[in-house]
Design an enzyme around this catalytic site. Structure first.
Site, PDB file in Angstrom:
ATOM      1  N   CYS A 285       0.828  -1.215   0.000  1.00 60.21           N
ATOM      2  CA  CYS A 285       0.000   0.000   0.000  1.00 60.21           C
ATOM      3  C   CYS A 285       0.858   1.259   0.000  1.00 60.21           C
ATOM      4  O   CYS A 285       0.468   2.282  -0.549  1.00 60.21           O
ATOM      5  CB  CYS A 285      -0.929   0.024   1.203  1.00 60.21           C
ATOM      6  SG  CYS A 285      -1.318  -1.572   1.883  1.00 60.21           S
TER       7      CYS A 285
ATOM      8  N   CYS B  80      -2.858   3.552   3.100  1.00 56.53           N
ATOM      9  CA  CYS B  80      -3.369   2.349   3.748  1.00 56.53           C
ATOM     10  C   CYS B  80      -4.472   2.750   4.719  1.00 56.53           C
ATOM     11  O   CYS B  80      -4.663   3.924   5.026  1.00 56.53           O
ATOM     12  CB  CYS B  80      -2.229   1.604   4.451  1.00 56.53           C
ATOM     13  SG  CYS B  80      -2.651  -0.081   4.949  1.00 56.53           S
ATOM     14  N   ASP B  81      -5.183   1.735   5.210  1.00 57.21           N
ATOM     15  CA  ASP B  81      -6.420   1.989   5.948  1.00 57.21           C
ATOM     16  C   ASP B  81      -6.284   3.036   7.049  1.00 57.21           C
ATOM     17  O   ASP B  81      -7.142   3.891   7.209  1.00 57.21           O
ATOM     18  CB  ASP B  81      -6.906   0.698   6.598  1.00 57.21           C
ATOM     19  CG  ASP B  81      -7.269  -0.354   5.585  1.00 57.21           C
ATOM     20  OD1 ASP B  81      -6.874  -0.210   4.417  1.00 57.21           O
ATOM     21  OD2 ASP B  81      -7.938  -1.325   5.962  1.00 57.21           O
ATOM     22  N   LYS B  82      -5.230   2.943   7.842  1.00 53.74           N
ATOM     23  CA  LYS B  82      -5.147   3.840   8.993  1.00 53.74           C
ATOM     24  C   LYS B  82      -4.301   5.064   8.728  1.00 53.74           C
ATOM     25  O   LYS B  82      -4.443   6.069   9.413  1.00 53.74           O
ATOM     26  CB  LYS B  82      -4.584   3.091  10.216  1.00 53.74           C
ATOM     27  CG  LYS B  82      -5.398   1.887  10.612  1.00 53.74           C
ATOM     28  CD  LYS B  82      -6.864   2.215  10.797  1.00 53.74           C
ATOM     29  CE  LYS B  82      -7.727   0.984  10.905  1.00 53.74           C
ATOM     30  NZ  LYS B  82      -7.764   0.118   9.700  1.00 53.74           N
TER      31      LYS B  82
ATOM     32  N   SER C  59     -12.803  -5.163   8.821  1.00 55.03           N
ATOM     33  CA  SER C  59     -12.046  -4.684   7.674  1.00 55.03           C
ATOM     34  C   SER C  59     -13.049  -4.266   6.607  1.00 55.03           C
ATOM     35  O   SER C  59     -14.167  -4.785   6.559  1.00 55.03           O
ATOM     36  CB  SER C  59     -11.202  -5.842   7.155  1.00 55.03           C
ATOM     37  OG  SER C  59     -10.955  -5.694   5.790  1.00 55.03           O
TER      38      SER C  59
ATOM     39  N   ASP D 263      -2.764  -3.292   7.577  1.00 60.00           N
ATOM     40  CA  ASP D 263      -3.883  -4.114   8.060  1.00 60.00           C
ATOM     41  C   ASP D 263      -3.887  -5.492   7.416  1.00 60.00           C
ATOM     42  O   ASP D 263      -4.278  -6.478   8.031  1.00 60.00           O
ATOM     43  CB  ASP D 263      -5.210  -3.411   7.774  1.00 60.00           C
ATOM     44  CG  ASP D 263      -5.477  -2.326   8.797  1.00 60.00           C
ATOM     45  OD1 ASP D 263      -4.514  -1.908   9.470  1.00 60.00           O
ATOM     46  OD2 ASP D 263      -6.631  -1.906   8.918  1.00 60.00           O
TER      47      ASP D 263
ATOM     48  N   GLU E 252      -9.858  -5.746  13.812  1.00 61.28           N
ATOM     49  CA  GLU E 252     -10.782  -6.079  12.721  1.00 61.28           C
ATOM     50  C   GLU E 252     -11.003  -7.584  12.685  1.00 61.28           C
ATOM     51  O   GLU E 252     -10.065  -8.347  12.885  1.00 61.28           O
ATOM     52  CB  GLU E 252     -10.190  -5.634  11.379  1.00 61.28           C
ATOM     53  CG  GLU E 252     -10.137  -4.135  11.216  1.00 61.28           C
ATOM     54  CD  GLU E 252      -9.560  -3.713   9.873  1.00 61.28           C
ATOM     55  OE1 GLU E 252      -8.985  -4.564   9.167  1.00 61.28           O
ATOM     56  OE2 GLU E 252      -9.687  -2.534   9.545  1.00 61.28           O
TER      57      GLU E 252
HETATM   58 FE1  FES Z   1      -3.143  -1.348   3.153  1.00 57.14          FE
HETATM   59 FE2  FES Z   1      -5.315  -2.835   2.596  1.00 57.14          FE
HETATM   60  S1  FES Z   1      -3.632  -3.362   3.860  1.00 57.14           S
HETATM   61  S2  FES Z   1      -4.878  -0.801   2.009  1.00 57.14           S
END
Ligand code: FES
Length: 547
Positions: free
Chosen positions: A46, A118-120, A463, A77, A437
């Site tokens: 990511c 990335c997610d966070k 997630s 994640d 998650e």
């Molecule tokens: Fe980074 Fe899904 S693990 S966007």
């Protein structure tokens, strides 16, 4: 200029001497100083390419101002899911935002450009910019392309369920592992990263049409090369991030995310952003929005298409124009272009319908996938995601697990009966700690093939890749003696997404009686996890630190 505190006047000679050593020229001290927050890291695809993007941003910025790149941490994640590492995931959002706040204020930057993938780290970047409240732009790292046979990270998680239920063998599992994730970019469906990137564009802090771009593309580089002039204009006009993000812009983002079947994590992140800017946004406001919207997109995780497919179909600008014309969006919200959302879309046509985005009058699902529920099992509210054709109401008997690990072991080894409601508790912000998650258990249920017959509820979260009949963010959480803590095996629960209820069928007296025998099953924590446990706000407020 704020940065004069370190660049101007004779008494700042020592500061300038330090900066000269890292490449500053005399002329640079006369310019606006721009902090470029990069989330580059080799730990995850990511963010693998973000060093290239940050260099392109620096090049663009240096035409008008002086840019300085600094790094934040990141957590993947995709890698931390299903293990103890996930306890650090949501917490990393706080570390990232705090590190941006720290560097920007310590260095007295005049403005910030942050790049996340990335997610966070996307909400971390946005929250960091909100805390400092300077002229700011967010740049999304972009989506990864699908792997071989249209697979991705969620395919790998789901193939584990197939492997454990003997539907595929070890060699097939290995092939999926090897072929699913190729190249750089954020997970490829309408998961959290892509959902939050779209949210960032709609709330006005990213350039128009930049949330839907492939990570490894010319357009993504062009996005970075275009920001220098934009940040200079924001500085000249003193447009700060709190001039852009407001209640209406957040509602705009929530509407689009809901219509597109986005991630429930966006609820947490947008609540936190609102909280950070003293915007009064509640779960009840979000309930009103999602109650009145259908689901129109066929994007993964519950659909079949990837974000790169949507990019190939022309993105979402035409869709935004359509929403504006039917008065679903507030077009008067300001954006980083210095223009309003409506002005940005002036030349865009509204003919958006394609194989992925359906006609709003003939949606994929008449109701929204995301629903906010309240009831005696969650007085402060919780977030459900009902992604497919599982129905709108689920009655079932509880099967209790006091950690994610317990649930995974059980799911892989035992037959799960129809109408079971799997309860995974002591996984909330404090209880986990970290609000993990539950992608591994939800993926296992899908892989095993029992998605339609089973619901899963938790005080943890999901997630963006999770799908099925799932309810997360149950608040108050078990650690705080919320009602989820008193559940026993075979309690009857109703999850009613038509009337927004989550009901435990035992009477009030019995609830009070059971609470007397509360047992805290949460694990001992240490270090920064303990700091998080002691300082985190309830999930109904976004699970940020109390600052
Ligand atoms: Fe980074 Fe899904 S693990 S966007």
């Amino acid at each position: 200029m704020r940065s004069n505190l370190i660049t101007k006047w004779p008494d700042k000679a020592a500061n300038r001497a330090m900066l000269r050593a890292v490449g500053y020229k005399t002329n640079d001290f006369l310019k606006y100083q721009i902090g470029i927050a990069s989330t580059w890291s080799n730990i995850t695809p990511c963010n693998n390419h973000i060093n290239i993007l940050s260099k392109a941003v620096e090049y663009s910025v240096n035409k008008y101002c002086k840019g300085t790149i600094f790094n934040t941490i990141t957590v993947s994640d995709g890698i931390s899911n299903g293990n103890l590492g996930m306890k650090y995931s949501l917490l990393s959002r706080e570390i990232i935002s705090s590190s941006i706040e720290t560097v920007c204020n310590a260095q007295n930057f005049d403005s910030i450009i942050s790049i996340g993938g990335c997610d966070k780290n996307i909400p971390g970047c946005i929250l960091g910019m909100c805390k400092v409240n300077l002229p700011s732009i967010f740049i999304y790292g972009g989506t990864i392309l699908p792997g071989k046979n249209r697979t991705d990270i969620v395919s790998v998680f789901e193939s584990l369920g197939k492997y454990y239920s003997n539907k595929i063998n070890e060699k097939q599992l290995l092939n999926i592992e090897k072929d699913s994730i190729i190249g750089s970019g954020s997970c490829s469906g309408m998961y959290t990263a892509n959902s939050m990137a779209i949210a960032a564009e709609i709330i006005g802090i990213s350039l128009p049409n930049t949330s839907l771009q492939n990570a490894q593309s010319i357009n993504k580089i062009l996005n970075c090369l275009n920001v220098g002039k934009i940040i200079f204009n924001l500085l000249k006009n003193n447009i700060k991030i709190n001039d852009i993000i407001n209640y209406n812009s957040i509602l705009n983002a929530l509407k689009v995310i809901s219509l597109l079947g986005g991630s429930t994590n966006c609820i947490l992140h947008l609540l936190s952003i609102a909280n950070c800017l003293n915007i009064n946004l509640t779960l009840k406001d979000i309930k009103k929005i999602t109650n009145n919207l259908p689901t129109i997109s066929d994007l993964k995780p519950s659909g079949v298409y990837f974000i790169s497919d949507l990019i190939n179909c022309g993105g979402i600008q035409k869709f935004l124009k359509f929403l504006l014309e039917i008065n679903l969006l507030n077009g008067d919200c300001l954006t980083v272009t210095g223009k309003t959302l409506k002005e940005n879309l002036y030349n865009v046509k509204n003919n958006y319908i394609n194989k992925i985005l359906k006609n709003i009058n003939f949606p994929l699902k008449k109701t929204n996938q995301i629903k906010i529920l309240f009831g005696n099992l969650s007085i402060n509210g919780c977030v459900s995601k009902i992604s497919g054709k599982e129905g709108e109401v689920f009655y079932g008997k509880s099967k209790i697990f006091n950690s994610e690990e317990e649930s995974i072991e059980y799911i892989y080894k035992n037959k799960i009966f129809k109408n079971t409601i799997i309860v995974i508790r002591f996984e909330g912000p404090k209880g986990g700690p970290g609000m993990r998650e539950m992608l591994t258990p939800t993926s296992a249920l899908i892989g095993i093939g029992v998605k339609k017959d089973i619901a899963l509820i938790t005080d943890g979260r999901f997630s963006g890749g999770s799908h099925g009949f799932v309810v997360g963010h149950i608040s108050p959480e078990a650690y705080d003696k919320g009602e989820i803590s008193i559940l026993k095996n075979n309690d009857i629960i109703m999850i009613d997404t038509i009337n927004n209820n989550i009901i435990l069928f035992i009477n009030e007296k019995n609830i009070i009686y059971r609470k007397k025998f509360f047992i805290n099953y949460s694990k001992i924590s240490f270090g920064i996890l303990n700091l998080y446990r002691n300082n985190v706000l309830d999930s109904s407020l976004g699970s940020s630190f109390k600052y």
